[in-house]
Design a protein around this motif. Structure first.
Motif, PDB file in Angstrom:
ATOM      1  N   ARG A  13     -53.531  21.725 -44.085  1.00 39.96           N
ATOM      2  CA  ARG A  13     -53.483  20.767 -42.994  1.00 39.96           C
ATOM      3  C   ARG A  13     -54.431  19.594 -43.215  1.00 39.96           C
ATOM      4  NH1 ARG A  13     -53.385  24.437 -37.501  1.00 39.96           N
ATOM      5  NH2 ARG A  13     -51.130  24.608 -37.320  1.00 39.96           N
ATOM      6  N   LEU A  14     -55.591  19.852 -43.772  1.00 36.31           N
ATOM      7  CA  LEU A  14     -56.611  18.818 -43.862  1.00 36.31           C
ATOM      8  C   LEU A  14     -56.536  18.079 -45.193  1.00 36.31           C
ATOM      9  CD1 LEU A  14     -59.559  20.735 -42.184  1.00 36.31           C
ATOM     10  CD2 LEU A  14     -57.840  19.258 -41.141  1.00 36.31           C
ATOM     11  N   ARG A  15     -55.381  17.514 -45.475  1.00 31.42           N
ATOM     12  CA  ARG A  15     -55.213  16.716 -46.685  1.00 31.42           C
ATOM     13  C   ARG A  15     -55.915  15.366 -46.485  1.00 31.42           C
ATOM     14  NH1 ARG A  15     -50.107  19.041 -48.692  1.00 31.42           N
ATOM     15  NH2 ARG A  15     -48.971  19.966 -46.972  1.00 31.42           N
ATOM     16  N   PRO A  16     -56.360  14.727 -47.585  1.00 31.44           N
ATOM     17  CA  PRO A  16     -56.870  13.355 -47.444  1.00 31.44           C
ATOM     18  C   PRO A  16     -55.761  12.442 -46.925  1.00 31.44           C
ATOM     19  CG  PRO A  16     -57.500  14.282 -49.566  1.00 31.44           C
ATOM     20  CD  PRO A  16     -56.499  15.226 -48.960  1.00 31.44           C
ATOM     21  N   GLU A 164     -49.318  19.166 -38.897  1.00 31.03           N
ATOM     22  CA  GLU A 164     -50.527  18.771 -39.604  1.00 31.03           C
ATOM     23  C   GLU A 164     -51.207  17.566 -38.973  1.00 31.03           C
ATOM     24  OE1 GLU A 164     -50.230  18.447 -43.822  1.00 31.03           O
ATOM     25  OE2 GLU A 164     -48.917  20.190 -44.031  1.00 31.03           O
ATOM     26  N   THR A 165     -50.431  16.632 -38.436  1.00 34.75           N
ATOM     27  CA  THR A 165     -51.029  15.422 -37.893  1.00 34.75           C
ATOM     28  C   THR A 165     -50.328  14.996 -36.607  1.00 34.75           C
ATOM     29  OG1 THR A 165     -49.582  13.826 -38.999  1.00 34.75           O
ATOM     30  CG2 THR A 165     -51.470  14.584 -40.231  1.00 34.75           C
ATOM     31  N   MET A 205     -58.011  14.180 -28.877  1.00 35.85           N
ATOM     32  CA  MET A 205     -58.355  15.442 -28.237  1.00 35.85           C
ATOM     33  C   MET A 205     -57.287  16.503 -28.470  1.00 35.85           C
ATOM     34  SD  MET A 205     -61.347  15.018 -27.015  1.00 35.85           S
ATOM     35  CE  MET A 205     -61.596  13.883 -28.396  1.00 35.85           C
ATOM     36  N   ALA A 206     -56.016  16.115 -28.358  1.00 34.50           N
ATOM     37  CA  ALA A 206     -54.931  17.075 -28.591  1.00 34.50           C
ATOM     38  C   ALA A 206     -54.941  17.549 -30.040  1.00 34.50           C
ATOM     39  CB  ALA A 206     -53.580  16.436 -28.245  1.00 34.50           C
ATOM     40  N   ALA A 207     -55.163  16.618 -30.964  1.00 31.76           N
ATOM     41  CA  ALA A 207     -55.188  16.985 -32.378  1.00 31.76           C
ATOM     42  C   ALA A 207     -56.337  17.940 -32.679  1.00 31.76           C
ATOM     43  CB  ALA A 207     -55.299  15.725 -33.236  1.00 31.76           C
ATOM     44  N   ARG A 208     -57.524  17.602 -32.234  1.00 30.95           N
ATOM     45  CA  ARG A 208     -58.685  18.424 -32.559  1.00 30.95           C
ATOM     46  C   ARG A 208     -58.629  19.793 -31.875  1.00 30.95           C
ATOM     47  NH1 ARG A 208     -58.858  15.335 -36.205  1.00 30.95           N
ATOM     48  NH2 ARG A 208     -60.600  13.947 -36.695  1.00 30.95           N
ATOM     49  N   ALA A 209     -58.051  19.834 -30.677  1.00 33.31           N
ATOM     50  CA  ALA A 209     -57.953  21.118 -29.976  1.00 33.31           C
ATOM     51  C   ALA A 209     -57.083  22.109 -30.735  1.00 33.31           C
ATOM     52  CB  ALA A 209     -57.389  20.908 -28.571  1.00 33.31           C
ATOM     53  N   HIS A 210     -56.228  21.602 -31.614  1.00 34.44           N
ATOM     54  CA  HIS A 210     -55.316  22.469 -32.367  1.00 34.44           C
ATOM     55  C   HIS A 210     -55.547  22.382 -33.877  1.00 34.44           C
ATOM     56  CE1 HIS A 210     -53.045  23.518 -28.773  1.00 34.44           C
ATOM     57  NE2 HIS A 210     -53.195  22.266 -28.406  1.00 34.44           N
ATOM     58  N   LEU A 212     -55.742  19.795 -35.907  1.00 37.61           N
ATOM     59  CA  LEU A 212     -54.886  18.837 -36.604  1.00 37.61           C
ATOM     60  C   LEU A 212     -55.639  17.553 -36.906  1.00 37.61           C
ATOM     61  CD1 LEU A 212     -51.702  19.176 -34.343  1.00 37.61           C
ATOM     62  CD2 LEU A 212     -52.369  20.576 -36.312  1.00 37.61           C
ATOM     63  N   GLN A 213     -55.071  16.752 -37.795  1.00 41.31           N
ATOM     64  CA  GLN A 213     -55.619  15.432 -38.065  1.00 41.31           C
ATOM     65  C   GLN A 213     -55.001  14.412 -37.117  1.00 41.31           C
ATOM     66  OE1 GLN A 213     -54.782  15.147 -42.339  1.00 41.31           O
ATOM     67  NE2 GLN A 213     -56.958  15.367 -42.752  1.00 41.31           N
ATOM     68  N   ALA A 214     -55.745  13.330 -36.872  1.00 42.51           N
ATOM     69  CA  ALA A 214     -55.279  12.235 -36.030  1.00 42.51           C
ATOM     70  C   ALA A 214     -55.228  10.965 -36.872  1.00 42.51           C
ATOM     71  CB  ALA A 214     -56.206  12.043 -34.834  1.00 42.51           C
ATOM     72  N   ILE A 215     -54.077  10.297 -36.845  1.00 41.38           N
ATOM     73  CA  ILE A 215     -53.856   9.122 -37.686  1.00 41.38           C
ATOM     74  C   ILE A 215     -53.485   7.930 -36.811  1.00 41.38           C
ATOM     75  CG2 ILE A 215     -52.527   8.157 -39.615  1.00 41.38           C
ATOM     76  CD1 ILE A 215     -54.288  10.554 -40.394  1.00 41.38           C
ATOM     77  N   ASP A 216     -54.137   6.798 -37.042  1.00 41.04           N
ATOM     78  CA  ASP A 216     -53.816   5.578 -36.313  1.00 41.04           C
ATOM     79  C   ASP A 216     -52.629   4.881 -36.975  1.00 41.04           C
ATOM     80  OD1 ASP A 216     -54.027   3.597 -34.421  1.00 41.04           O
ATOM     81  OD2 ASP A 216     -55.690   2.551 -35.403  1.00 41.04           O
ATOM     82  N   GLY A 217     -51.880   4.145 -36.180  1.00 38.74           N
ATOM     83  CA  GLY A 217     -50.677   3.486 -36.675  1.00 38.74           C
ATOM     84  C   GLY A 217     -50.952   2.154 -37.350  1.00 38.74           C
TER      85      GLY A 217
END
Length: 327
Positions: A13-16, A164-165, A205-210, A212-217
């Motif tokens: 899940r934690l790919r660069p 994953e994200t 918050m949703a990503a970190r609670a599970h 996951l990574q968070a990606i900006d558009g």
């Protein structure tokens, strides 16, 4: 369905993903050029970057690029069309059956509720079983692009072990809430604060609670590198893991902004070494201790792990070492 029928959790899940390069799936020249660019992730786009009449042919172009291209060191992703269209199921079947062993993730745009992720998970599982692929290896990236998706983002983040994200899609989102702006990624006129802060934090918050990574558009003013740096820095400061890039000129900036500085990386590694020493028998079994003028404890260790992990993923090398205090 038994536990044995469920897909295994995504193995990496934690790919660069500091820089996530968008490449039109219908353009062989761009697909070839992307293989030589230093983006952490490349996603081959069958959605907005492909005209409706080009989508069917683009599926096969993408399969060929995945199977024959050299994507060494990059996360390989295909963005399919969203479930409200008639293209989605055939996008997934064609790409995964044709190039599933050379594919890391499927990106699903315009996700509005958890059922859409569950449906994609089920389709992927059926294809993997039919083709003899490892079940559950292919991950899912969920793109939030409207108000309904944001309201349901917690359920979306929990919908599948493949996830994953969570990705913010600003252009469609701005339209969905009638934001008064035509410049994607910039602040709307008349609002004195950051109009995106709640959206970004909600996704984070949703990503970190599970886990996951968070990606900006994306930032669409591709020649405005100062603007891109500022917008990328905003999301990075909050804790986002990376950002979409639409042009080669944005890649190095994203990689820099979403990596810790050399100074911060060295400091994080020193904290980890110092805390390990001071909590050991040799170091006195201390729960907290001083590192220079700074008190460190378990909370310090957790914060340092994040920064050190990002530094290691970015390929940074230490320039300092921890020396235990003299007896």
């Amino acid at each position: 369905m038994t536990a044995a029928d469920l897909p295994a959790a995504a193995p990496n899940r934690l790919r660069p993903r500091r820089s996530c390069l968008a490449v039109p799936g219908s353009n062989p020249r761009f697909l070839e050029k992307a293989q030589g660019l230093p983006a952490d992730q490349v996603f081959l786009d069958l959605e907005d970057a492909c005209a409706p009449l080009a989508k069917e042919g683009a599926r096969h172009t993408v399969v060929k690029a995945l199977n024959e291209g050299d994507w060494t060191g990059r996360t390989r992703v295909v963005r399919v069309n969203d479930w409200t269209t008639h293209w989605t199921y055939r996008d997934v079947i064609t790409v995964v059956e044709g190039a599933g062993q050379n594919l890391d993730c499927i990106m699903l745009p315009k996700v509005q509720d958890d059922r859409q992720i569950t449906a994609l998970d089920l389709l992927l599982t059926q294809i993997e079983k039919t083709m003899g692929f490892e079940v559950g290896r292919i991950g899912i990236e969920a793109q939030i692009e409207n108000a309904r998706g944001l309201v349901n983002v917690d359920a979306i983040a929990a919908a599948s072990p493949r996830l994953e994200t969570i990705i913010f899609g600003p252009a469609d989102f701005m339209a969905s809430i009638s934001m008064k702006s035509l410049v994607v990624g910039e602040q709307p006129p008349g609002y004195p604060a950051d109009a995106y802060h709640y959206i970004l934090m909600r996704i984070l918050m949703a990503a970190r609670a599970h886990g996951l990574q968070a990606i900006d558009g994306p930032y669409l003013q591709i020649r405005n590198t100062d603007g891109f740096r500022a917008v990328a820095g905003r999301a990075a400061a909050l804790g986002f893991d990376g950002k979409w890039v639409l042009h080669p000129g944005q890649i190095d900036i994203a990689n820099e902004v979403y990596s810790p500085s050399q100074e911060d990386y060295d400091h994080a590694e020193l904290i980890l070494d110092a805390y390990a020493y001071f909590t050991s028998e040799e170091g006195g079994k201390k729960g907290s201790a001083m590192l220079g003028d700074e008190m460190i404890d378990e909370a310090s260790r957790k914060m340092a792990l994040v920064v050190a992990g990002k530094g290691r993923a970015a390929g940074l090398a230490r320039t300092s070492t921890f020396e235990p205090p003299a007896a």
